[in-house]
Write a protein that holds these residues in place. Structure first.
Motif, mmCIF file in Angstrom:
data_model
loop_
_atom_site.group_PDB
_atom_site.id
_atom_site.type_symbol
_atom_site.label_atom_id
_atom_site.label_comp_id
_atom_site.label_asym_id
_atom_site.label_seq_id
_atom_site.Cartn_x
_atom_site.Cartn_y
_atom_site.Cartn_z
ATOM 1 N N GLY A 190 0.842 -1.184 0.000
ATOM 2 C CA GLY A 190 0.000 0.000 0.000
ATOM 3 C C GLY A 190 0.880 1.238 0.000
ATOM 4 O O GLY A 190 2.065 1.176 -0.304
ATOM 5 N N GLY A 191 0.314 2.357 0.350
ATOM 6 C CA GLY A 191 1.053 3.611 0.309
ATOM 7 C C GLY A 191 2.199 3.706 1.293
ATOM 8 O O GLY A 191 3.280 4.183 0.962
ATOM 9 N N THR A 192 2.003 3.248 2.516
ATOM 10 C CA THR A 192 3.053 3.402 3.534
ATOM 11 C C THR A 192 3.486 2.092 4.166
ATOM 12 O O THR A 192 4.450 2.077 4.923
ATOM 13 N N ILE A 196 3.687 -6.642 9.140
ATOM 14 C CA ILE A 196 3.619 -5.381 8.404
ATOM 15 C C ILE A 196 4.976 -4.700 8.493
ATOM 16 O O ILE A 196 5.534 -4.546 9.582
ATOM 17 N N TYR A 197 5.484 -4.307 7.344
ATOM 18 C CA TYR A 197 6.755 -3.586 7.261
ATOM 19 C C TYR A 197 6.472 -2.167 6.770
ATOM 20 O O TYR A 197 5.699 -1.973 5.827
ATOM 21 N N ALA A 198 7.092 -1.191 7.400
ATOM 22 C CA ALA A 198 6.942 0.193 6.955
ATOM 23 C C ALA A 198 7.692 0.380 5.644
ATOM 24 O O ALA A 198 8.718 -0.256 5.404
ATOM 25 N N VAL A 199 7.168 1.238 4.796
ATOM 26 C CA VAL A 199 7.867 1.623 3.574
ATOM 27 C C VAL A 199 8.375 3.045 3.813
ATOM 28 O O VAL A 199 7.589 3.985 3.875
ATOM 29 N N PRO A 200 9.693 3.204 3.981
ATOM 30 C CA PRO A 200 10.234 4.541 4.242
ATOM 31 C C PRO A 200 9.887 5.517 3.113
ATOM 32 O O PRO A 200 9.807 5.120 1.942
ATOM 33 N N THR A 201 9.702 6.768 3.457
ATOM 34 C CA THR A 201 9.337 7.787 2.479
ATOM 35 C C THR A 201 10.327 7.838 1.323
ATOM 36 O O THR A 201 9.939 7.937 0.161
ATOM 37 N N ALA A 202 11.612 7.761 1.632
ATOM 38 C CA ALA A 202 12.623 7.812 0.572
ATOM 39 C C ALA A 202 12.442 6.667 -0.417
ATOM 40 O O ALA A 202 12.646 6.838 -1.616
ATOM 41 N N VAL A 203 12.049 5.513 0.074
ATOM 42 C CA VAL A 203 11.819 4.357 -0.788
ATOM 43 C C VAL A 203 10.528 4.551 -1.574
ATOM 44 O O VAL A 203 10.435 4.244 -2.764
ATOM 45 N N MET A 204 9.521 5.100 -0.902
ATOM 46 C CA MET A 204 8.204 5.303 -1.497
ATOM 47 C C MET A 204 8.252 6.254 -2.692
ATOM 48 O O MET A 204 7.584 6.031 -3.701
ATOM 49 N N VAL A 205 9.037 7.304 -2.594
ATOM 50 C CA VAL A 205 9.058 8.323 -3.648
ATOM 51 C C VAL A 205 10.277 8.202 -4.552
ATOM 52 O O VAL A 205 10.420 8.959 -5.501
ATOM 53 N N GLY A 206 11.151 7.257 -4.251
ATOM 54 C CA GLY A 206 12.373 7.089 -5.034
ATOM 55 C C GLY A 206 12.183 6.169 -6.216
ATOM 56 O O GLY A 206 11.069 5.760 -6.562
ATOM 57 N N PRO A 207 13.293 5.811 -6.855
ATOM 58 C CA PRO A 207 13.250 4.915 -8.010
ATOM 59 C C PRO A 207 12.709 3.534 -7.639
ATOM 60 O O PRO A 207 12.815 3.090 -6.493
ATOM 61 N N ASP A 263 13.865 -3.581 -4.047
ATOM 62 C CA ASP A 263 14.890 -4.113 -3.136
ATOM 63 C C ASP A 263 14.336 -4.210 -1.718
ATOM 64 O O ASP A 263 14.574 -5.190 -1.005
ATOM 65 N N HIS A 264 13.588 -3.193 -1.295
ATOM 66 C CA HIS A 264 12.974 -3.179 0.036
ATOM 67 C C HIS A 264 11.978 -4.340 0.170
ATOM 68 O O HIS A 264 11.973 -5.069 1.173
ATOM 69 N N ILE A 265 11.134 -4.522 -0.848
ATOM 70 C CA ILE A 265 10.157 -5.609 -0.837
ATOM 71 C C ILE A 265 10.871 -6.955 -0.738
ATOM 72 O O ILE A 265 10.494 -7.819 0.059
ATOM 73 N N ALA A 266 11.921 -7.132 -1.532
ATOM 74 C CA ALA A 266 12.668 -8.396 -1.525
ATOM 75 C C ALA A 266 13.299 -8.656 -0.162
ATOM 76 O O ALA A 266 13.271 -9.789 0.335
ATOM 77 N N GLN A 267 13.837 -7.616 0.455
ATOM 78 C CA GLN A 267 14.467 -7.780 1.773
ATOM 79 C C GLN A 267 13.428 -8.158 2.830
ATOM 80 O O GLN A 267 13.648 -9.062 3.634
ATOM 81 N N CYS A 268 12.286 -7.481 2.812
ATOM 82 C CA CYS A 268 11.213 -7.791 3.769
ATOM 83 C C CYS A 268 10.719 -9.224 3.576
ATOM 84 O O CYS A 268 10.533 -9.963 4.549
#
Length: 143
Positions: A71-73, A95-106, A112-117
């Motif tokens: 989702g969004g966050t 539930i894992y948070a999606v950091p803002t930098a990851v959310m708005v970045g490339p 990579d964040h999804i794969a790590q989680c």
């Protein structure tokens, strides 16, 4: 206990007639069809992407399944164990948070964040070496 007249008056403005509801339904159906069209997707208001669902569940499903929801966050990972022919299921989730930098970045950083989680979750639940069907809900605006 009766509802105050003012509340009734305000709520009356929220009642949708069948005719209005039909117009909204038809407009949404039209926009979804534009979003699904190969030639119209790029200019559609409602973007739709193909799904690779091969069949509908019939209640006899058995085994472990992974479900991902972005989702969004937050990013949610679920491990569901179905018993087949039963209405009971075992489920664990995190539930894992999606950091803002990851959310708005490339996109690379997001995936990579999804794969790590997912890797962390699978390791915690000792299924990192098990082949498991996976469903992914991606309700996250992207370009």
């Amino acid at each position: 206990m009766s509802v105050p007249e003012k509340v009734v008056q305000v709520c009356e403005e929220l009642i949708i007639s069948d005719e209005t509801l039909r117009r909204v339904m038809d407009a949404l159906d039209h926009e979804i069809n534009l979003g699904l069209g190969k030639e119209t997707n790029s200019s559609a208001t409602v973007k739709c992407f193909p799904t690779y669902v091969r069949c509908l569940p019939n209640g006899q499903e058995k085994g472990k399944f992974l479900a991902l929801d972005l989702g969004g966050t937050n990013f949610r990972v679920l491990l569901i164990d179905l018993e087949g022919g039963s209405t009971t299921a075992k489920m664990v989730s995190k539930i894992y948070a999606v950091p803002t930098a990851v959310m708005v970045g490339p996109g690379d950083g997001l995936f990579d964040h999804i794969a790590q989680c997912l890797s962390t979750f699978m390791h915690e639940h000792k299924v990192e070496n098990v082949k498991i069907p996976l469903g992914f809900t991606f309700s996250f605006p992207c370009r």
